[in-house]
Design a protein around this motif. Sequence first.
Motif, PDB file in Angstrom:
ATOM      1  N   LEU A  11      25.923 -10.917   1.610  1.00 22.84           N
ATOM      2  CA  LEU A  11      27.361 -10.720   1.760  1.00 22.84           C
ATOM      3  C   LEU A  11      27.743  -9.243   1.666  1.00 22.84           C
ATOM      4  O   LEU A  11      28.555  -8.752   2.467  1.00 22.84           O
ATOM      5  CB  LEU A  11      28.097 -11.522   0.686  1.00 22.84           C
ATOM      6  CG  LEU A  11      29.624 -11.382   0.681  1.00 22.84           C
ATOM      7  CD1 LEU A  11      30.213 -11.838   2.008  1.00 22.84           C
ATOM      8  CD2 LEU A  11      30.218 -12.161  -0.477  1.00 22.84           C
ATOM      9  N   ALA A  12      27.181  -8.521   0.701  1.00 23.94           N
ATOM     10  CA  ALA A  12      27.558  -7.116   0.516  1.00 23.94           C
ATOM     11  C   ALA A  12      27.250  -6.292   1.762  1.00 23.94           C
ATOM     12  O   ALA A  12      28.048  -5.441   2.175  1.00 23.94           O
ATOM     13  CB  ALA A  12      26.818  -6.536  -0.687  1.00 23.94           C
ATOM     14  N   SER A  13      26.116  -6.550   2.390  1.00 23.20           N
ATOM     15  CA  SER A  13      25.747  -5.819   3.603  1.00 23.20           C
ATOM     16  C   SER A  13      26.703  -6.137   4.743  1.00 23.20           C
ATOM     17  O   SER A  13      27.085  -5.255   5.525  1.00 23.20           O
ATOM     18  CB  SER A  13      24.316  -6.175   4.014  1.00 23.20           C
ATOM     19  OG  SER A  13      23.393  -5.756   3.039  1.00 23.20           O
ATOM     20  N   ARG A  14      27.116  -7.378   4.835  1.00 26.03           N
ATOM     21  CA  ARG A  14      28.015  -7.777   5.913  1.00 26.03           C
ATOM     22  C   ARG A  14      29.413  -7.186   5.715  1.00 26.03           C
ATOM     23  O   ARG A  14      30.085  -6.791   6.674  1.00 26.03           O
ATOM     24  CB  ARG A  14      28.065  -9.303   6.007  1.00 26.03           C
ATOM     25  CG  ARG A  14      26.753  -9.875   6.542  1.00 26.03           C
ATOM     26  CD  ARG A  14      26.678 -11.383   6.333  1.00 26.03           C
ATOM     27  NE  ARG A  14      27.638 -12.108   7.137  1.00 26.03           N
ATOM     28  CZ  ARG A  14      27.450 -12.433   8.415  1.00 26.03           C
ATOM     29  NH1 ARG A  14      26.335 -12.080   9.030  1.00 26.03           N
ATOM     30  NH2 ARG A  14      28.359 -13.119   9.075  1.00 26.03           N
ATOM     31  N   VAL A  15      29.839  -7.089   4.468  1.00 23.96           N
ATOM     32  CA  VAL A  15      31.131  -6.446   4.182  1.00 23.96           C
ATOM     33  C   VAL A  15      31.074  -4.970   4.563  1.00 23.96           C
ATOM     34  O   VAL A  15      31.995  -4.432   5.197  1.00 23.96           O
ATOM     35  CB  VAL A  15      31.506  -6.614   2.696  1.00 23.96           C
ATOM     36  CG1 VAL A  15      32.717  -5.744   2.349  1.00 23.96           C
ATOM     37  CG2 VAL A  15      31.794  -8.075   2.369  1.00 23.96           C
ATOM     38  N   ALA A  17      29.115  -3.591   6.763  1.00 21.64           N
ATOM     39  CA  ALA A  17      29.065  -3.496   8.221  1.00 21.64           C
ATOM     40  C   ALA A  17      30.460  -3.683   8.822  1.00 21.64           C
ATOM     41  O   ALA A  17      30.863  -2.928   9.715  1.00 21.64           O
ATOM     42  CB  ALA A  17      28.108  -4.549   8.777  1.00 21.64           C
ATOM     43  N   ALA A  18      31.195  -4.680   8.341  1.00 27.21           N
ATOM     44  CA  ALA A  18      32.528  -4.949   8.882  1.00 27.21           C
ATOM     45  C   ALA A  18      33.458  -3.765   8.656  1.00 27.21           C
ATOM     46  O   ALA A  18      34.193  -3.357   9.575  1.00 27.21           O
ATOM     47  CB  ALA A  18      33.103  -6.212   8.238  1.00 27.21           C
ATOM     48  N   LEU A  19      33.439  -3.195   7.462  1.00 25.26           N
ATOM     49  CA  LEU A  19      34.300  -2.047   7.157  1.00 25.26           C
ATOM     50  C   LEU A  19      33.940  -0.844   8.024  1.00 25.26           C
ATOM     51  O   LEU A  19      34.826  -0.145   8.528  1.00 25.26           O
ATOM     52  CB  LEU A  19      34.184  -1.690   5.679  1.00 25.26           C
ATOM     53  CG  LEU A  19      34.787  -2.689   4.687  1.00 25.26           C
ATOM     54  CD1 LEU A  19      34.491  -2.271   3.258  1.00 25.26           C
ATOM     55  CD2 LEU A  19      36.300  -2.806   4.904  1.00 25.26           C
ATOM     56  N   THR A  20      32.643  -0.626   8.208  1.00 24.08           N
ATOM     57  CA  THR A  20      32.200   0.512   9.014  1.00 24.08           C
ATOM     58  C   THR A  20      32.625   0.355  10.470  1.00 24.08           C
ATOM     59  O   THR A  20      33.094   1.309  11.099  1.00 24.08           O
ATOM     60  CB  THR A  20      30.670   0.674   8.928  1.00 24.08           C
ATOM     61  OG1 THR A  20      30.283   0.831   7.563  1.00 24.08           O
ATOM     62  CG2 THR A  20      30.212   1.885   9.729  1.00 24.08           C
ATOM     63  N   VAL A  21      32.465  -0.845  11.011  1.00 25.91           N
ATOM     64  CA  VAL A  21      32.869  -1.094  12.398  1.00 25.91           C
ATOM     65  C   VAL A  21      34.373  -0.899  12.557  1.00 25.91           C
ATOM     66  O   VAL A  21      34.830  -0.318  13.555  1.00 25.91           O
ATOM     67  CB  VAL A  21      32.448  -2.507  12.842  1.00 25.91           C
ATOM     68  CG1 VAL A  21      33.075  -2.861  14.187  1.00 25.91           C
ATOM     69  CG2 VAL A  21      30.928  -2.595  12.926  1.00 25.91           C
ATOM     70  N   LEU A  47      30.814   4.914  18.381  1.00 20.56           N
ATOM     71  CA  LEU A  47      30.355   3.621  18.897  1.00 20.56           C
ATOM     72  C   LEU A  47      28.890   3.373  18.556  1.00 20.56           C
ATOM     73  O   LEU A  47      28.496   2.253  18.235  1.00 20.56           O
ATOM     74  CB  LEU A  47      30.551   3.571  20.418  1.00 20.56           C
ATOM     75  CG  LEU A  47      32.006   3.570  20.904  1.00 20.56           C
ATOM     76  CD1 LEU A  47      32.062   3.645  22.422  1.00 20.56           C
ATOM     77  CD2 LEU A  47      32.749   2.338  20.391  1.00 20.56           C
ATOM     78  N   LEU A  48      28.082   4.432  18.608  1.00 18.94           N
ATOM     79  CA  LEU A  48      26.667   4.307  18.248  1.00 18.94           C
ATOM     80  C   LEU A  48      26.520   3.898  16.782  1.00 18.94           C
ATOM     81  O   LEU A  48      25.726   3.007  16.453  1.00 18.94           O
ATOM     82  CB  LEU A  48      25.945   5.630  18.501  1.00 18.94           C
ATOM     83  CG  LEU A  48      24.471   5.688  18.082  1.00 18.94           C
ATOM     84  CD1 LEU A  48      23.645   4.648  18.837  1.00 18.94           C
ATOM     85  CD2 LEU A  48      23.911   7.099  18.314  1.00 18.94           C
ATOM     86  N   ILE A  49      27.287   4.538  15.917  1.00 21.54           N
ATOM     87  CA  ILE A  49      27.236   4.191  14.493  1.00 21.54           C
ATOM     88  C   ILE A  49      27.640   2.740  14.289  1.00 21.54           C
ATOM     89  O   ILE A  49      27.004   1.999  13.522  1.00 21.54           O
ATOM     90  CB  ILE A  49      28.151   5.130  13.678  1.00 21.54           C
ATOM     91  CG1 ILE A  49      27.574   6.548  13.658  1.00 21.54           C
ATOM     92  CG2 ILE A  49      28.323   4.607  12.248  1.00 21.54           C
ATOM     93  CD1 ILE A  49      28.507   7.578  13.077  1.00 21.54           C
ATOM     94  N   TRP A  54      26.114  -2.536  12.634  1.00 18.32           N
ATOM     95  CA  TRP A  54      26.173  -3.981  12.886  1.00 18.32           C
ATOM     96  C   TRP A  54      24.763  -4.572  12.944  1.00 18.32           C
ATOM     97  O   TRP A  54      24.486  -5.621  12.340  1.00 18.32           O
ATOM     98  CB  TRP A  54      26.912  -4.240  14.203  1.00 18.32           C
ATOM     99  CG  TRP A  54      26.857  -5.679  14.615  1.00 18.32           C
ATOM    100  CD1 TRP A  54      27.643  -6.701  14.172  1.00 18.32           C
ATOM    101  CD2 TRP A  54      25.932  -6.259  15.542  1.00 18.32           C
ATOM    102  NE1 TRP A  54      27.269  -7.886  14.767  1.00 18.32           N
ATOM    103  CE2 TRP A  54      26.226  -7.647  15.616  1.00 18.32           C
ATOM    104  CE3 TRP A  54      24.898  -5.754  16.316  1.00 18.32           C
ATOM    105  CZ2 TRP A  54      25.515  -8.519  16.431  1.00 18.32           C
ATOM    106  CZ3 TRP A  54      24.187  -6.617  17.134  1.00 18.32           C
ATOM    107  CH2 TRP A  54      24.501  -7.985  17.190  1.00 18.32           C
ATOM    108  N   ALA A  55      23.860  -3.896  13.681  1.00 13.88           N
ATOM    109  CA  ALA A  55      22.496  -4.405  13.840  1.00 13.88           C
ATOM    110  C   ALA A  55      21.715  -4.361  12.528  1.00 13.88           C
ATOM    111  O   ALA A  55      20.903  -5.239  12.253  1.00 13.88           O
ATOM    112  CB  ALA A  55      21.758  -3.598  14.911  1.00 13.88           C
ATOM    113  N   MET A  56      21.971  -3.342  11.710  1.00 16.87           N
ATOM    114  CA  MET A  56      21.193  -3.155  10.486  1.00 16.87           C
ATOM    115  C   MET A  56      21.715  -3.949   9.303  1.00 16.87           C
ATOM    116  O   MET A  56      20.940  -4.360   8.437  1.00 16.87           O
ATOM    117  CB  MET A  56      21.159  -1.662  10.121  1.00 16.87           C
ATOM    118  CG  MET A  56      20.407  -0.797  11.121  1.00 16.87           C
ATOM    119  SD  MET A  56      20.616   0.978  10.819  1.00 16.87           S
ATOM    120  CE  MET A  56      19.852   1.131   9.206  1.00 16.87           C
TER     121      MET A  56
END
Length: 202
Positions: A11-15, A17-21, A47-49, A54-56
């Motif tokens: 969950l922490a990684s997905r949060v 990722a979502a914030l970064t996107v 966009l690259l970041i 997202w992938a990582m």
Amino acid sequence: MAFEQVRYRPLASRVLAALTVVVCTIGVIALVVIDVGEALRYGWPLLLIAVLVWAMFWRPELIVAEHGITVVNVFRTEFVPWPSIIMVDTKWSLTVRTPSRVIRVWATPAPGRHRLLGLSRSDFTGLGETARGAHGSLRPSDALSVPSGNLAQLIRFRWERLAETGALDAGADPTAEKTTWHAATIAATAALAAATVIGIVA
């Protein structure tokens, strides 16, 4: 009785990722509003970041199912049937070894030293013999209270039960293992990386 599938996505990684996107998206929109020309030049790194994060951090997951495990990593997904597993390790991350491959589970890195402070004997209660290294030793990352150890134990338990019942006696079938490359992610990463370089040096 069918084995109950377990799906793990941190969950922490997905949060993160979502914030970064979201931040990268806002950055691109701001560039477009301020100056379209600047957006075409400097929007690509954002966009690259976003794609890499997202992938990582969003995509990786581990699925433990009746017929094997599926490891979804950054650029590929691997299915490993139970008979192909010869070892489950947690040294740097949860790692599954087969006769031909070493598959690291990106979703479950080994915990940092601060996470391991305060571990007690009870955190290792119930670990099977296949979790033990030389002289019966156990790694802190094998503790059942951390994701790497908990998921490793889940895989080992299923694997050991199948071995006990003779379900693995036929041995590994290399053709049953499957690797699927994430072609779209790889192509998008390469294209955005090229656009980033061109935008910066142009």
